[in-house]
Enzyme design. Structure first.
Site, PDB file in Angstrom:
ATOM      1  N   HIS A 111     -47.399  58.371 -47.075  1.00 46.47           N
ATOM      2  CA  HIS A 111     -45.512  59.497 -46.502  1.00 46.47           C
ATOM      3  C   HIS A 111     -44.521  58.694 -47.923  1.00 46.47           C
ATOM      4  O   HIS A 111     -45.060  57.370 -48.247  1.00 46.47           O
ATOM      5  CB  HIS A 111     -45.249  59.888 -45.195  1.00 46.47           C
ATOM      6  CG  HIS A 111     -44.980  58.460 -44.718  1.00 46.47           C
ATOM      7  ND1 HIS A 111     -43.554  57.782 -44.787  1.00 46.47           N
ATOM      8  CD2 HIS A 111     -45.661  58.160 -43.484  1.00 46.47           C
ATOM      9  CE1 HIS A 111     -43.843  57.028 -44.512  1.00 46.47           C
ATOM     10  NE2 HIS A 111     -44.883  56.866 -43.866  1.00 46.47           N
ATOM     11  N   GLU A 138     -49.655  58.102 -37.504  1.00 46.55           N
ATOM     12  CA  GLU A 138     -49.274  56.260 -37.593  1.00 46.55           C
ATOM     13  C   GLU A 138     -49.644  55.183 -36.037  1.00 46.55           C
ATOM     14  O   GLU A 138     -49.884  56.022 -35.272  1.00 46.55           O
ATOM     15  CB  GLU A 138     -48.230  56.111 -38.204  1.00 46.55           C
ATOM     16  CG  GLU A 138     -47.523  54.174 -37.920  1.00 46.55           C
ATOM     17  CD  GLU A 138     -48.857  53.584 -38.850  1.00 46.55           C
ATOM     18  OE1 GLU A 138     -50.195  53.593 -38.837  1.00 46.55           O
ATOM     19  OE2 GLU A 138     -47.639  53.415 -40.262  1.00 46.55           O
TER      20      GLU A 138
END
Length: 209
Positions: free
Chosen positions: A17, A88
């Site tokens: 990202h 994550e």
């Protein structure tokens, strides 16, 4: 032998990202759902010309908004599937902290060795990456994966059958593109064909850090 195995491995386009306030400050960001910065959105859009050239069979994204927004901008609104296993590392008690702060009480702490109290251990992250790769290896074609920095490093290590802790030796910049695929001429041999690619305009040759 399964038909997918006969036809070889898929090609995985791994995209981290774009920039967030915490990636900029160096704070560990796991489950905290913070948005991209304005610069992070620009960085995501800069990837679109690269991804526009790829005929994806599937696009998967982490459920976190920073990954979903990067996907929306970089993939030009193409339909994506939310995949929880792309999230994550869960940093638990270390969420939002800087490494320097953590090391005030745990001087030798290394996430790739020690994991996170109240969060995920390395073994748990490796298990998640392996579970995801079992599914991906059964797929075909080009698959985009919008994910995160440290989980992405573990995923890449496991793709090439390295120990998950070896992910420590990889680095992923915000809004970077990496390609995991089969070795040319050897469709069953997994290799890393591109790593941490960013647009040329974003490279700073004065400061490689």
């Amino acid at each position: 032998m399964e038909e997918s195995a006969k036809s070889g491995l898929p090609t995985l386009y791994l995209i981290r990202h774009g920039e967030t306030a915490w990636s900029l400050s160096g704070q560990h960001t796991g489950h905290t759902d913070i948005p991209l910065t304005a610069r992070g959105e620009v960085m995501a859009r800069e990837l679109a010309p690269l991804l526009d050239l790829v005929p994806f069979t599937q696009i998967w994204t982490s459920p976190r908004q920073r990954a979903r927004r990067t996907c929306e901008l970089a993939a030009n609104g193409r339909t994506a599937t939310i995949e929880p296993d792309l999230a994550e590392w869960d940093y638990g008690d270390y969420e939002g902290l800087h490494t320097a702060d953590i090391r005030k009480t745990s001087p030798w702490w290394n996430v790739f060795q020690d994991g996170c109290p109240g969060g995920e251990s390395l073994d748990q992250v490796v298990s998640r990456a392996d579970r995801l790769l079992v599914r991906l290896r059964r797929a075909q074609g080009n698959i985009a994966l919008f994910s995160h920095g440290q989980f992405g490093c573990v995923l890449a290590a496991r793709w090439v059958d390295m120990a998950g802790g070896e992910g420590e030796h990889f680095a992923l910049d915000p809004a970077s593109l990496s390609v995991l695929g089969p070795k040319p001429g050897h469709p069953q041999v997994p290799v890393i064909t591109r790593w941490n690619v960013v647009p040329l305009a974003r490279l700073d040759y004065r400061n490689p850090e």
